[in-house]
Design a protein around this motif. Sequence first.
Motif, PDB file in Angstrom:
ATOM      1  N   SER A 114      10.878   2.771 -22.527  1.00 18.23           N
ATOM      2  CA  SER A 114      11.672   2.537 -21.789  1.00 18.23           C
ATOM      3  C   SER A 114      12.753   4.057 -21.722  1.00 18.23           C
ATOM      4  N   GLU A 115      12.778   4.821 -22.790  1.00 13.73           N
ATOM      5  CA  GLU A 115      13.228   6.267 -22.819  1.00 13.73           C
ATOM      6  C   GLU A 115      12.177   7.221 -21.434  1.00 13.73           C
ATOM      7  N   ILE A 116      10.993   6.986 -22.169  1.00 15.61           N
ATOM      8  CA  ILE A 116       9.854   7.774 -21.174  1.00 15.61           C
ATOM      9  C   ILE A 116      10.494   7.517 -19.595  1.00 15.61           C
ATOM     10  N   ALA A 117       9.942   6.453 -19.031  1.00 19.44           N
ATOM     11  CA  ALA A 117      11.300   5.797 -18.024  1.00 19.44           C
ATOM     12  C   ALA A 117      12.357   6.001 -17.570  1.00 19.44           C
ATOM     13  N   ARG A 118      13.524   6.400 -18.433  1.00 19.11           N
ATOM     14  CA  ARG A 118      14.947   6.763 -18.297  1.00 19.11           C
ATOM     15  C   ARG A 118      14.506   8.199 -17.779  1.00 19.11           C
ATOM     16  N   VAL A 119      14.465   9.768 -18.760  1.00 18.79           N
ATOM     17  CA  VAL A 119      14.094  11.081 -18.207  1.00 18.79           C
ATOM     18  C   VAL A 119      12.943  11.438 -17.004  1.00 18.79           C
ATOM     19  N   MET A 120      12.613  10.922 -16.768  1.00 21.70           N
ATOM     20  CA  MET A 120      10.754  10.358 -15.650  1.00 21.70           C
ATOM     21  C   MET A 120      12.095  10.266 -14.282  1.00 21.70           C
ATOM     22  N   ALA A 121      11.425  11.893 -13.846  1.00 18.82           N
ATOM     23  CA  ALA A 121      12.193  11.994 -12.054  1.00 18.82           C
ATOM     24  C   ALA A 121      11.873  10.864 -11.235  1.00 18.82           C
ATOM     25  N   PRO A 122      11.800  10.165 -10.465  1.00 17.33           N
ATOM     26  CA  PRO A 122      11.859   9.687  -9.475  1.00 17.33           C
ATOM     27  C   PRO A 122      10.739  10.282  -8.388  1.00 17.33           C
ATOM     28  N   GLY A 123       9.585   9.666  -8.198  1.00 14.55           N
ATOM     29  CA  GLY A 123       8.115  10.041  -7.848  1.00 14.55           C
ATOM     30  C   GLY A 123       7.356  11.148  -8.746  1.00 14.55           C
ATOM     31  N   GLY A 124       7.703  11.534 -10.230  1.00 12.42           N
ATOM     32  CA  GLY A 124       6.858  12.565 -11.482  1.00 12.42           C
ATOM     33  C   GLY A 124       5.946  10.792 -11.912  1.00 12.42           C
ATOM     34  N   TYR A 125       5.232  11.503 -12.394  1.00 10.78           N
ATOM     35  CA  TYR A 125       4.325  11.552 -13.376  1.00 10.78           C
ATOM     36  C   TYR A 125       4.226  11.188 -15.363  1.00 10.78           C
ATOM     37  N   LEU A 126       3.172   9.708 -14.921  1.00 10.73           N
ATOM     38  CA  LEU A 126       2.753   9.634 -16.941  1.00 10.73           C
ATOM     39  C   LEU A 126       2.062   9.787 -16.684  1.00 10.73           C
ATOM     40  N   ARG A 213       2.616   6.829 -11.256  1.00  8.76           N
ATOM     41  CA  ARG A 213       3.370   7.783 -10.983  1.00  8.76           C
ATOM     42  C   ARG A 213       4.794   6.666 -10.526  1.00  8.76           C
ATOM     43  N   ARG A 214       5.776   7.369 -11.010  1.00  7.22           N
ATOM     44  CA  ARG A 214       7.542   6.668 -10.435  1.00  7.22           C
ATOM     45  C   ARG A 214       7.287   6.246  -9.878  1.00  7.22           C
ATOM     46  N   GLU A 215       7.988   4.389  -9.655  1.00  2.72           N
ATOM     47  CA  GLU A 215       7.987   4.313  -8.242  1.00  2.72           C
ATOM     48  C   GLU A 215       8.938   3.511  -7.843  1.00  2.72           C
ATOM     49  N   ALA A 216       9.895   3.529  -9.350  1.00  2.00           N
ATOM     50  CA  ALA A 216      11.029   3.092  -8.983  1.00  2.00           C
ATOM     51  C   ALA A 216      12.412   3.920  -8.465  1.00  2.00           C
ATOM     52  N   PRO A 217      13.220   3.742  -7.270  1.00  2.00           N
ATOM     53  CA  PRO A 217      14.263   4.156  -7.706  1.00  2.00           C
ATOM     54  C   PRO A 217      15.527   4.523  -8.475  1.00  2.00           C
ATOM     55  N   PRO A 218      16.207   5.819  -7.973  1.00  2.00           N
ATOM     56  CA  PRO A 218      16.761   6.604  -9.001  1.00  2.00           C
ATOM     57  C   PRO A 218      18.220   4.945  -9.565  1.00  2.00           C
ATOM     58  N   GLY A 219      18.718   4.429 -10.489  1.00  2.00           N
ATOM     59  CA  GLY A 219      19.822   3.928 -11.788  1.00  2.00           C
ATOM     60  C   GLY A 219      18.634   2.824 -11.703  1.00  2.00           C
ATOM     61  N   THR A 220      17.061   2.751 -11.286  1.00  2.00           N
ATOM     62  CA  THR A 220      16.609   1.415 -11.679  1.00  2.00           C
ATOM     63  C   THR A 220      16.759   1.508 -13.437  1.00  2.00           C
ATOM     64  N   THR A 221      16.880   0.178 -14.155  1.00  2.00           N
ATOM     65  CA  THR A 221      16.787  -0.006 -15.464  1.00  2.00           C
ATOM     66  C   THR A 221      15.143  -0.087 -16.034  1.00  2.00           C
ATOM     67  N   PRO A 222      15.059   0.836 -17.076  1.00  2.00           N
ATOM     68  CA  PRO A 222      13.398   0.873 -17.192  1.00  2.00           C
ATOM     69  C   PRO A 222      13.375  -1.102 -17.806  1.00  2.00           C
ATOM     70  N   PRO A 223      11.458  -1.883 -16.694  1.00  2.00           N
ATOM     71  CA  PRO A 223      12.302  -3.303 -17.086  1.00  2.00           C
ATOM     72  C   PRO A 223      11.804  -3.613 -18.495  1.00  2.00           C
ATOM     73  N   TRP A 224      11.109  -2.153 -19.448  1.00  2.00           N
ATOM     74  CA  TRP A 224      10.906  -2.361 -21.127  1.00  2.00           C
ATOM     75  C   TRP A 224      11.607  -2.593 -21.934  1.00  2.00           C
ATOM     76  N   LEU A 225      12.828  -2.225 -21.680  1.00  2.00           N
ATOM     77  CA  LEU A 225      14.013  -2.146 -22.391  1.00  2.00           C
ATOM     78  C   LEU A 225      14.572  -3.754 -22.388  1.00  2.00           C
ATOM     79  N   ALA A 226      14.289  -4.659 -22.426  1.00  2.00           N
ATOM     80  CA  ALA A 226      14.706  -6.285 -21.605  1.00  2.00           C
ATOM     81  C   ALA A 226      13.595  -6.229 -23.094  1.00  2.00           C
ATOM     82  N   MET A 227      12.495  -5.992 -23.909  1.00  2.00           N
ATOM     83  CA  MET A 227      11.896  -6.402 -24.036  1.00  2.00           C
ATOM     84  C   MET A 227      12.076  -5.479 -25.924  1.00  2.00           C
TER      85      MET A 227
END
Length: 248
Positions: A114-126, A213-227
Amino acid sequence: MSERCSAVIAEIHKAIERELQRLRGQHDAAKPLNLLDIGCWDGERTAVYRGILGGWARGVEVFPAQAATARARGIDVASVDLEHGTLPWSDGSIDVVVVNQVFEHLKNVWVPMSEIARVMAPGGYLIFSVPNLASVHNRVMLGFGFQPSSIRTFGPHIRGFTYRQARDFVQFGGFFSVQRAVGVGFYPLPTKLSGWLARSWVGGSHTPILIARREAPPGTTPPWLAMTSGVEIGEQTFYAPVETIKRA
């Protein structure tokens, strides 16, 4: 660590370098890419990655001596408990995150993802890699009644990922999409002989490397957070309750 296993680890680093060079080539040469290396150790490889991407480098490392060495190399290092803590950087501030040979050591994988997803820029890469529980050598060991080497009871790993499971985990909720997958190593074959086989059969390789690649737009809640809401059995909590995750 055996000599051949060390050779595989060295090949993983080389493969990550090649993928970073590929990403660098896909972007405007005038715009540097900023890096976060999770599990950066002493920063030696992180410095190489930084040189490829051209931007600044941040890292996460919990061992004090190694973190100090990485800082001496000019890397902004945070000592964070990945299973319960948060990364001290702002939303969408990182272009490329490398997390290599880390998640197999974690019980709680939801908070750090969740934290990786949060700090990742839109269009960024993991760039994500873990040992493959379904590698050919692990399948053979299990077939003969032996514990797979990637998740030994007396070893440092506490989670096992097959190649397919790693893909599903990274792509959970559609936040990231896997663009490429590269297999490294076909243990116990020497790396010089096994390279083509690992690349041809990623699902049987020692370590798959996923480039997502991050596909989610800015402001999207990382889905792993719900877990991270917590699953309690008896007195043991398997994941940190979400209310314990403190935002900086």
